[in-house]
Design a protein around this motif. Structure first.
Motif, PDB file in Angstrom:
ATOM      1  N   MET A   2       1.004  -1.057  -0.084  1.00  0.00           N
ATOM      2  CA  MET A   2      -0.253  -0.385   0.168  1.00  0.00           C
ATOM      3  C   MET A   2       1.247   1.425  -0.263  1.00  0.00           C
ATOM      4  N   THR A   3      -0.087   2.295  -0.289  1.00  0.00           N
ATOM      5  CA  THR A   3       1.240   4.009  -0.403  1.00  0.00           C
ATOM      6  C   THR A   3       0.899   4.150   0.719  1.00  0.00           C
ATOM      7  N   ILE A   4       1.504   5.315   1.132  1.00  0.00           N
ATOM      8  CA  ILE A   4       1.563   6.390   2.538  1.00  0.00           C
ATOM      9  C   ILE A   4       0.501   6.922   2.447  1.00  0.00           C
ATOM     10  N   LYS A   5      -0.669   6.765   1.232  1.00  0.00           N
ATOM     11  CA  LYS A   5      -1.444   7.539   1.683  1.00  0.00           C
ATOM     12  C   LYS A   5      -2.732   6.879   2.135  1.00  0.00           C
ATOM     13  N   GLN A   6      -2.306   5.204   1.955  1.00  0.00           N
ATOM     14  CA  GLN A   6      -3.275   4.319   1.657  1.00  0.00           C
ATOM     15  C   GLN A   6      -3.522   3.640   2.968  1.00  0.00           C
ATOM     16  N   ASP A   7      -1.638   3.950   3.442  1.00  0.00           N
ATOM     17  CA  ASP A   7      -1.126   3.606   5.122  1.00  0.00           C
ATOM     18  C   ASP A   7      -2.220   4.639   6.047  1.00  0.00           C
ATOM     19  N   ILE A   8      -2.192   5.799   5.887  1.00  0.00           N
ATOM     20  CA  ILE A   8      -2.663   6.841   6.406  1.00  0.00           C
ATOM     21  C   ILE A   8      -4.006   6.956   6.983  1.00  0.00           C
ATOM     22  N   SER A   9      -4.355   6.258   5.832  1.00  0.00           N
ATOM     23  CA  SER A   9      -6.303   6.319   5.161  1.00  0.00           C
ATOM     24  C   SER A   9      -6.801   4.982   6.253  1.00  0.00           C
ATOM     25  N   GLN A  10      -6.264   3.916   6.001  1.00  0.00           N
ATOM     26  CA  GLN A  10      -6.746   2.586   6.700  1.00  0.00           C
ATOM     27  C   GLN A  10      -6.703   3.147   8.414  1.00  0.00           C
ATOM     28  N   LEU A  11      -5.494   3.737   8.692  1.00  0.00           N
ATOM     29  CA  LEU A  11      -5.509   4.449  10.034  1.00  0.00           C
ATOM     30  C   LEU A  11      -6.080   4.960  10.616  1.00  0.00           C
ATOM     31  N   PHE A  12      -6.351   5.852   9.642  1.00  0.00           N
ATOM     32  CA  PHE A  12      -7.643   6.958  10.277  1.00  0.00           C
ATOM     33  C   PHE A  12      -8.844   6.248  10.587  1.00  0.00           C
ATOM     34  N   THR A 132     -11.767  -5.034   4.152  1.00  0.00           N
ATOM     35  CA  THR A 132     -10.531  -5.530   2.681  1.00  0.00           C
ATOM     36  C   THR A 132      -9.737  -5.184   2.893  1.00  0.00           C
ATOM     37  N   LEU A 133      -9.175  -4.322   3.272  1.00  0.00           N
ATOM     38  CA  LEU A 133      -6.960  -3.977   2.851  1.00  0.00           C
ATOM     39  C   LEU A 133      -6.205  -4.402   3.103  1.00  0.00           C
ATOM     40  N   PRO A 134      -5.041  -5.290   2.248  1.00  0.00           N
ATOM     41  CA  PRO A 134      -4.510  -5.224   2.484  1.00  0.00           C
ATOM     42  C   PRO A 134      -3.426  -6.293   3.593  1.00  0.00           C
ATOM     43  N   ALA A 135      -3.434  -4.924   4.162  1.00  0.00           N
ATOM     44  CA  ALA A 135      -2.233  -4.364   5.444  1.00  0.00           C
ATOM     45  C   ALA A 135      -2.612  -3.322   6.127  1.00  0.00           C
ATOM     46  N   TYR A 136      -2.269  -3.752   7.859  1.00  0.00           N
ATOM     47  CA  TYR A 136      -2.982  -2.249   8.094  1.00  0.00           C
ATOM     48  C   TYR A 136      -1.506  -2.256   9.514  1.00  0.00           C
ATOM     49  N   ARG A 137      -0.735  -1.360   8.180  1.00  0.00           N
ATOM     50  CA  ARG A 137       0.558  -0.467   9.021  1.00  0.00           C
ATOM     51  C   ARG A 137       0.077   0.162  10.683  1.00  0.00           C
ATOM     52  N   TRP A 138       1.060   0.296  11.212  1.00  0.00           N
ATOM     53  CA  TRP A 138       0.888   0.695  12.868  1.00  0.00           C
ATOM     54  C   TRP A 138       0.534   0.043  13.410  1.00  0.00           C
ATOM     55  N   SER A 139       0.084  -0.756  13.420  1.00  0.00           N
ATOM     56  CA  SER A 139      -0.511  -2.370  14.103  1.00  0.00           C
ATOM     57  C   SER A 139      -0.050  -2.888  14.562  1.00  0.00           C
ATOM     58  N   ILE A 140      -0.314  -3.861  15.941  1.00  0.00           N
ATOM     59  CA  ILE A 140       0.030  -5.070  15.907  1.00  0.00           C
ATOM     60  C   ILE A 140       0.154  -6.216  15.119  1.00  0.00           C
ATOM     61  N   ASP A 141      -0.980  -5.934  14.168  1.00  0.00           N
ATOM     62  CA  ASP A 141      -1.242  -7.294  13.267  1.00  0.00           C
ATOM     63  C   ASP A 141      -0.069  -6.866  12.097  1.00  0.00           C
ATOM     64  N   GLY A 142       0.847  -5.308  11.820  1.00  0.00           N
ATOM     65  CA  GLY A 142       1.848  -5.026  11.001  1.00  0.00           C
ATOM     66  C   GLY A 142       3.095  -5.361  11.622  1.00  0.00           C
ATOM     67  N   ILE A 143       3.333  -5.363  13.147  1.00  0.00           N
ATOM     68  CA  ILE A 143       4.501  -5.613  14.096  1.00  0.00           C
ATOM     69  C   ILE A 143       4.578  -7.391  13.436  1.00  0.00           C
ATOM     70  N   ARG A 144       3.461  -7.998  14.311  1.00  0.00           N
ATOM     71  CA  ARG A 144       3.371  -9.585  14.312  1.00  0.00           C
ATOM     72  C   ARG A 144       3.781  -9.874  12.633  1.00  0.00           C
ATOM     73  N   LYS A 145       3.164  -9.131  11.506  1.00  0.00           N
ATOM     74  CA  LYS A 145       3.639  -9.616  10.056  1.00  0.00           C
ATOM     75  C   LYS A 145       5.222  -9.682  10.046  1.00  0.00           C
ATOM     76  N   SER A 146       5.988  -8.480   9.897  1.00  0.00           N
ATOM     77  CA  SER A 146       6.917  -7.873   9.876  1.00  0.00           C
ATOM     78  C   SER A 146       7.710  -8.949  10.906  1.00  0.00           C
ATOM     79  N   ALA A 147       7.432  -9.282  11.933  1.00  0.00           N
ATOM     80  CA  ALA A 147       8.705 -10.151  12.944  1.00  0.00           C
ATOM     81  C   ALA A 147       8.497 -11.624  12.480  1.00  0.00           C
TER      82      ALA A 147
END
Length: 147
Positions: A2-12, A132-147
């Motif tokens: 996802m782009t940074i705009k999409q990352d910010i939008s999903q966080l919001f 439906t989003l493919p990823a959740y940056r700045w989240s516990i899910d995101g941290i777990r996925k990158s670990a």
């Protein structure tokens, strides 16, 4: 990816929905003040149940109270999961289903204007979109996925 705009939008979207659910759920428990106080919708369980019983007019009060308790607990749990980004997809689906049920009950009991005036359908749709989003940056899910 996802782009940074999409990352910010999903966080919001995630935090906005979660905060809204948490605020409403805690209001039923009196967290924001007593009934009648400024910016308080219910202020306690009894005042909330008057409204819930109106929406679930087809059920005995004792059964409606059980459903209201389950729904309120689920709403607070979904809120925490969405804000922290833990099990985000499932929390988004669950909260979308919960609000869709709430919107249907509002429509049957009060007419279509009620869920539209309070953006219940919009919040439900937002929850389903979030799921439906493919990823959740700045989240516990995101941290777990990158670990």
């Amino acid at each position: 990816m996802m782009t940074i705009k999409q990352d910010i939008s999903q966080l919001f979207l995630r935090v906005g929905l979660g905060a809204s659910y948490l605020c409403a759920g805690l209001d039923r428990l009196g967290a924001w003040g007593p009934p009648g106080a400024s910016h308080v919708s219910w202020g306690d369980w009894q005042h909330f149940m008057q409204y819930a019983a109106q929406l679930m007019f087809f059920l005995p009060y004792s059964v409606a109270e059980i459903f209201a308790g389950i729904a309120s607990g689920a709403e607070i749990i979904f809120a925490i999961l969405l804000i922290t980004g833990f099990r985000t997809r499932w929390a988004a689906i669950g909260s979308g289903v919960l609000l869709l049920g709430f919107a249907l009950a509002m429509t049957i009991a009060l007419g279509i204007a009620a869920p539209l005036n309070y953006s219940v359908l919009t919040a439900s749709a937002g929850s389903f979109l979030l799921s439906t989003l493919p990823a959740y940056r700045w989240s516990i899910d995101g941290i777990r996925k990158s670990a």
